[in-house]
Design an enzyme around this catalytic site. Sequence first.
Site, mmCIF file in Angstrom:
data_model
loop_
_atom_site.group_PDB
_atom_site.id
_atom_site.type_symbol
_atom_site.label_atom_id
_atom_site.label_comp_id
_atom_site.label_asym_id
_atom_site.label_seq_id
_atom_site.Cartn_x
_atom_site.Cartn_y
_atom_site.Cartn_z
ATOM 1 N N ASP A 84 0.857 -1.194 0.000
ATOM 2 C CA ASP A 84 0.000 0.000 0.000
ATOM 3 C C ASP A 84 0.892 1.243 0.000
ATOM 4 O O ASP A 84 1.799 1.355 0.839
ATOM 5 C CB ASP A 84 -0.842 -0.035 1.281
ATOM 6 C CG ASP A 84 -2.206 0.584 1.108
ATOM 7 O OD1 ASP A 84 -2.538 1.019 -0.005
ATOM 8 O OD2 ASP A 84 -2.960 0.593 2.117
ATOM 9 N N LYS A 114 -1.017 -0.478 -4.194
ATOM 10 C CA LYS A 114 -2.366 0.095 -4.135
ATOM 11 C C LYS A 114 -2.250 1.562 -3.764
ATOM 12 O O LYS A 114 -1.380 1.933 -2.971
ATOM 13 C CB LYS A 114 -3.215 -0.648 -3.093
ATOM 14 C CG LYS A 114 -4.610 -0.053 -2.923
ATOM 15 C CD LYS A 114 -5.504 -0.900 -2.053
ATOM 16 C CE LYS A 114 -5.346 -0.639 -0.577
ATOM 17 N NZ LYS A 114 -5.621 0.756 -0.174
ATOM 18 N N GLU A 116 -4.904 5.253 -3.041
ATOM 19 C CA GLU A 116 -6.273 5.653 -2.723
ATOM 20 C C GLU A 116 -6.773 6.784 -3.618
ATOM 21 O O GLU A 116 -6.021 7.714 -3.920
ATOM 22 C CB GLU A 116 -6.353 6.104 -1.258
ATOM 23 C CG GLU A 116 -6.109 4.974 -0.284
ATOM 24 C CD GLU A 116 -6.342 5.391 1.171
ATOM 25 O OE1 GLU A 116 -6.813 6.529 1.422
ATOM 26 O OE2 GLU A 116 -6.046 4.570 2.049
ATOM 27 N N GLU A 182 -14.520 0.625 -0.652
ATOM 28 C CA GLU A 182 -14.615 0.610 0.818
ATOM 29 C C GLU A 182 -15.782 1.462 1.303
ATOM 30 O O GLU A 182 -15.906 2.647 0.930
ATOM 31 C CB GLU A 182 -13.296 1.128 1.441
ATOM 32 C CG GLU A 182 -13.372 1.146 2.970
ATOM 33 C CD GLU A 182 -12.031 1.288 3.669
ATOM 34 O OE1 GLU A 182 -10.983 1.302 2.986
ATOM 35 O OE2 GLU A 182 -12.053 1.382 4.913
#
Length: 284
Positions: A84, A114, A116, A182
């Site tokens: 992440d 990953k 966001e 999410e």
Amino acid sequence: MLKPLTAPDIASRKGGERLAMLTAYDYPTALALDQAGADMLLVGDSLAMVVLGHPDTLSVTLDEMVHHTKAVSRAARRSLVIGDLPFLSYQAGVERAVLAAGRLVQEGGARAVKLEGAGYLREVEAMVRAGVPVMGHVGLTPQLVAGLGGFKVQGKTAETAARLVREAMALEAAGCFSIVLEAVPSVVAREITARVSIPTIGIGAGPHCDGQVLVIHDVLGLFERFTPKFVKRYAELGNLMQEAAGRYMYEVRQGAFPADEHGFGMDPQEAAAFRGLLNDIVAG
Ligand code: KIV
């Protein structure tokens, strides 16, 4: 010999068997989850909260993420390890973003990263061009928690729900191989899943995604500060740990541990000679 899963393997599971993903931050946990058959192990920036004790995910650094990604990569034989990208590692320009992703791959051993939000499409494109598979993440994006006003469900109005659909489609167009959804209403997750051709991985997004992720400390009952509604606890290891540690303390204080069987013996002749030497020490 197990064949390690790759990002294209994961992408090809769209609409097929559902994908099971968990977070992992250390070697023994990653070993257990890999052997249990996890498709993906995410070294999430949730590390900050569940392992390092910070109030949110903003404090964890790229160095810390690399350190924990290394441990997880050493354990994973089959699972795809995803590193992440932490707060500020990809928000300050394309070049810095690619270098940060490169560190998670080159030093950490991750085989994908990953990030966001849908605000960094050029960064996603550049990472993919550099050969780093990227997983997107929309809905509740904890690195933006201050701007979102807390850990809240996203996409609850028609307008914000439609924006989430557009964001997921933009991430797919930028080259993501999969997207985490999410804390979004199930109906929104279902529509996104139907409109993108890459797997969606839900967390608080209902039953219609192509896969599911949870934070391992929530699954095992190791994080007590709060438990989101979407978490299912499969064990209470926190209680087990306390109980085991309590018994240890009791036995040490009572003299019940260690017992003879936990010690090492000595050859009788050596022991006799040793007693002789002790006499000399005393006499001397
Ligand atoms: O950091 C993390 O654990 C995550 C998951 C919740 C998807 O981003």
